[in-house]
Design a protein around this motif. Structure first.
Motif, mmCIF file in Angstrom:
data_model
loop_
_atom_site.group_PDB
_atom_site.id
_atom_site.type_symbol
_atom_site.label_atom_id
_atom_site.label_comp_id
_atom_site.label_asym_id
_atom_site.label_seq_id
_atom_site.Cartn_x
_atom_site.Cartn_y
_atom_site.Cartn_z
ATOM 1 N N VAL A 1 0.880 36.733 58.374
ATOM 2 C CA VAL A 1 0.796 37.298 57.030
ATOM 3 C C VAL A 1 2.134 37.080 56.327
ATOM 4 C CG1 VAL A 1 0.465 39.413 55.692
ATOM 5 C CG2 VAL A 1 -0.847 39.048 57.810
ATOM 6 N N PRO A 2 2.144 36.628 55.073
ATOM 7 C CA PRO A 2 3.413 36.407 54.377
ATOM 8 C C PRO A 2 4.142 37.714 54.092
ATOM 9 C CG PRO A 2 1.559 36.086 52.889
ATOM 10 C CD PRO A 2 0.977 36.213 54.253
ATOM 11 N N SER A 3 5.464 37.663 54.133
ATOM 12 C CA SER A 3 6.287 38.828 53.819
ATOM 13 C C SER A 3 6.565 38.870 52.318
ATOM 14 C CB SER A 3 7.616 38.756 54.577
ATOM 15 O OG SER A 3 7.401 38.675 55.970
ATOM 16 N N GLU A 4 6.846 40.055 51.810
ATOM 17 C CA GLU A 4 7.227 40.183 50.405
ATOM 18 C C GLU A 4 8.674 39.732 50.235
ATOM 19 O OE1 GLU A 4 6.489 44.195 49.255
ATOM 20 O OE2 GLU A 4 4.316 43.896 49.090
ATOM 21 N N HIS A 5 8.924 38.931 49.197
ATOM 22 C CA HIS A 5 10.254 38.386 48.972
ATOM 23 C C HIS A 5 10.930 38.960 47.728
ATOM 24 C CE1 HIS A 5 9.581 35.372 52.127
ATOM 25 N NE2 HIS A 5 8.362 35.248 51.633
ATOM 26 N N ALA B 1 -2.959 28.734 58.001
ATOM 27 C CA ALA B 1 -2.842 29.841 58.958
ATOM 28 C C ALA B 1 -1.509 30.569 58.833
ATOM 29 C CB ALA B 1 -3.029 29.322 60.383
ATOM 30 N N ASP B 2 -0.461 29.854 58.450
ATOM 31 C CA ASP B 2 0.868 30.456 58.306
ATOM 32 C C ASP B 2 1.081 30.855 56.852
ATOM 33 O OD1 ASP B 2 3.477 31.277 58.378
ATOM 34 O OD2 ASP B 2 4.295 29.397 59.140
ATOM 35 N N GLY B 3 0.931 32.157 56.572
ATOM 36 C CA GLY B 3 1.039 32.636 55.206
ATOM 37 C C GLY B 3 2.393 32.413 54.569
ATOM 38 N N GLU B 4 3.450 32.325 55.380
ATOM 39 C CA GLU B 4 4.786 32.113 54.820
ATOM 40 C C GLU B 4 4.904 30.764 54.115
ATOM 41 O OE1 GLU B 4 7.680 33.789 54.431
ATOM 42 O OE2 GLU B 4 6.585 35.588 54.979
ATOM 43 N N SER C 1 -10.181 43.007 66.236
ATOM 44 C CA SER C 1 -10.230 41.570 65.949
ATOM 45 C C SER C 1 -9.467 41.295 64.665
ATOM 46 C CB SER C 1 -11.685 41.098 65.787
ATOM 47 O OG SER C 1 -12.318 41.812 64.733
ATOM 48 N N ALA C 2 -8.948 40.109 64.555
ATOM 49 C CA ALA C 2 -8.192 39.749 63.350
ATOM 50 C C ALA C 2 -8.013 38.241 63.282
ATOM 51 C CB ALA C 2 -6.835 40.438 63.339
ATOM 52 N N GLY C 3 -8.016 37.759 62.072
ATOM 53 C CA GLY C 3 -7.754 36.349 61.815
ATOM 54 C C GLY C 3 -7.788 36.135 60.324
ATOM 55 N N ALA C 4 -6.927 35.311 59.794
ATOM 56 C CA ALA C 4 -6.873 35.118 58.351
ATOM 57 C C ALA C 4 -6.355 33.734 57.994
ATOM 58 C CB ALA C 4 -5.993 36.190 57.702
ATOM 59 N N LEU C 5 -6.814 33.243 56.851
ATOM 60 C CA LEU C 5 -6.327 32.000 56.275
ATOM 61 C C LEU C 5 -5.789 32.295 54.874
ATOM 62 C CD1 LEU C 5 -9.205 29.576 57.342
ATOM 63 C CD2 LEU C 5 -6.855 29.576 58.209
ATOM 64 N N PHE C 6 -4.745 31.567 54.471
ATOM 65 C CA PHE C 6 -4.044 31.877 53.233
ATOM 66 C C PHE C 6 -3.993 30.665 52.310
ATOM 67 C CE2 PHE C 6 -2.449 34.334 56.781
ATOM 68 C CZ PHE C 6 -2.477 35.631 56.305
ATOM 69 N N ALA C 7 -3.756 30.938 51.027
ATOM 70 C CA ALA C 7 -3.618 29.863 50.034
ATOM 71 C C ALA C 7 -2.765 30.354 48.878
ATOM 72 C CB ALA C 7 -4.989 29.425 49.531
ATOM 73 N N ASN C 8 -2.148 29.398 48.209
ATOM 74 C CA ASN C 8 -1.387 29.673 46.991
ATOM 75 C C ASN C 8 -2.282 29.352 45.802
ATOM 76 O OD1 ASN C 8 0.308 29.676 44.761
ATOM 77 N ND2 ASN C 8 1.991 28.635 45.792
ATOM 78 N N PRO C 9 -2.642 30.349 44.973
ATOM 79 C CA PRO C 9 -3.547 30.091 43.840
ATOM 80 C C PRO C 9 -3.069 28.981 42.914
ATOM 81 C CG PRO C 9 -3.274 32.457 44.166
ATOM 82 C CD PRO C 9 -2.282 31.779 45.075
#
Length: 253
Positions: A40-44, A112-115, A152-160
């Motif tokens: 999960v990406p961290s807040e920057h 897979a890597d939100g960062e 259970s857990a799993g997530a995929l991420f994207a930049n809009p």
């Protein structure tokens, strides 16, 4: 030298079969194995340390309401579990499929890597990303008990703002995702229990939304905007009692 008709027919048949196999093999657009890790990406962006009384608020929205009357775009299916028989208290992996059953292209987060998708400039005041979560619930017992949300857990991420961080699913195409889970309740307070059952029902849930974080002076706002939610069709699976643990015997010889 003439080619015999039987040879021509055989060659034609091979060619036809070969061409027919191409579309079938091309239906899978991509696959993601989340059992090897995801983040999960961290807040920057942070509220200035000079703020004496920082304020925080939350905004929720539903982007899917406007298209509630439209035909269903995606179909979620559990393809298989490994092992095939699930044991209470033990881990398993599940392969799920997101398939476009609509008539237009659909974008699905693919990283897979939100960062990797959340990289804000030093002077940014807002950051956002899109995420698709996968979770499971299991229903056992006769009569059927309360569905238990599994650990259970799993997530995929994207930049809009970056279309390359999505998978574009054209009509008839699909994305396969491998997710890890455990046959135990994943909630803090469980309303039921998991029982051995030769015909238990496993369901997957896909929750896709855009998450945002904005800082204006001494005030920060978190936003969550639902894009789509999908429930899979029921997947019948056998759930067994945990195997007794063998203790090491100590003897004198």
């Amino acid at each position: 030298m003439r080619t015999r008709p039987s040879s021509v027919a055989a060659a034609t048949l091979v060619l036809v079969l070969g061409l027919a196999a191409i579309p079938g093999s091309a239906q899978l657009v991509a696959s993601r194995d989340l059992t090897s890790g995801w983040r999960v990406p961290s807040e920057h962006i942070a509220i200035p340390e000079t703020c004496d009384k920082p304020r925080s608020s939350m905004i929720n929205g539903d982007q899917a309401k406007a298209s509630a009357l439209k035909a269903k775009e995606l179909e979620l299916t559990i393809i298989e579990t490994s092992p095939a028989k699930l044991e209470i208290g033990n881990d398993f992996n599940a392969n799920v499929r997101l398939k476009n059953i609509g008539t237009t292209s659909v974008l699905v987060p693919s990283i897979a890597d939100g960062e990797q998708v959340l990289r804000s400039p030093a002077d940014a005041t807002e950051e956002k990303y899109e995420v698709g979560d996968i979770s499971f619930r299991l229903t056992t017992g006769n009569p059927r008990g309360i569905p238990i949300y599994l650990n259970s857990a799993g997530a995929l991420f994207a930049n809009p703002a970056d279309k390359s961080s999505y998978v574009a699913l054209e009509p008839g195409k699909w994305l396969d995702i491998k997710v890890h889970a455990r046959v135990e309740c994943g909630m803090e307070n469980c309303m039921g229990e998991i029982q051995p059952d030769s015909k238990a029902v496993l369901n997957a849930w896909w929750y896709q939304r855009v998450l945002s974080h904005k800082v204006t002076g001494c005030e920060e706002t978190h936003g969550s905007f639902t894009v789509r939610e999908l429930d899979s069709s029921p997947f019948t699976v056998e759930v067994t009692s945990p195997m007794p643990k063998m203790s090491a015997a100590v003897g004198t010889y």
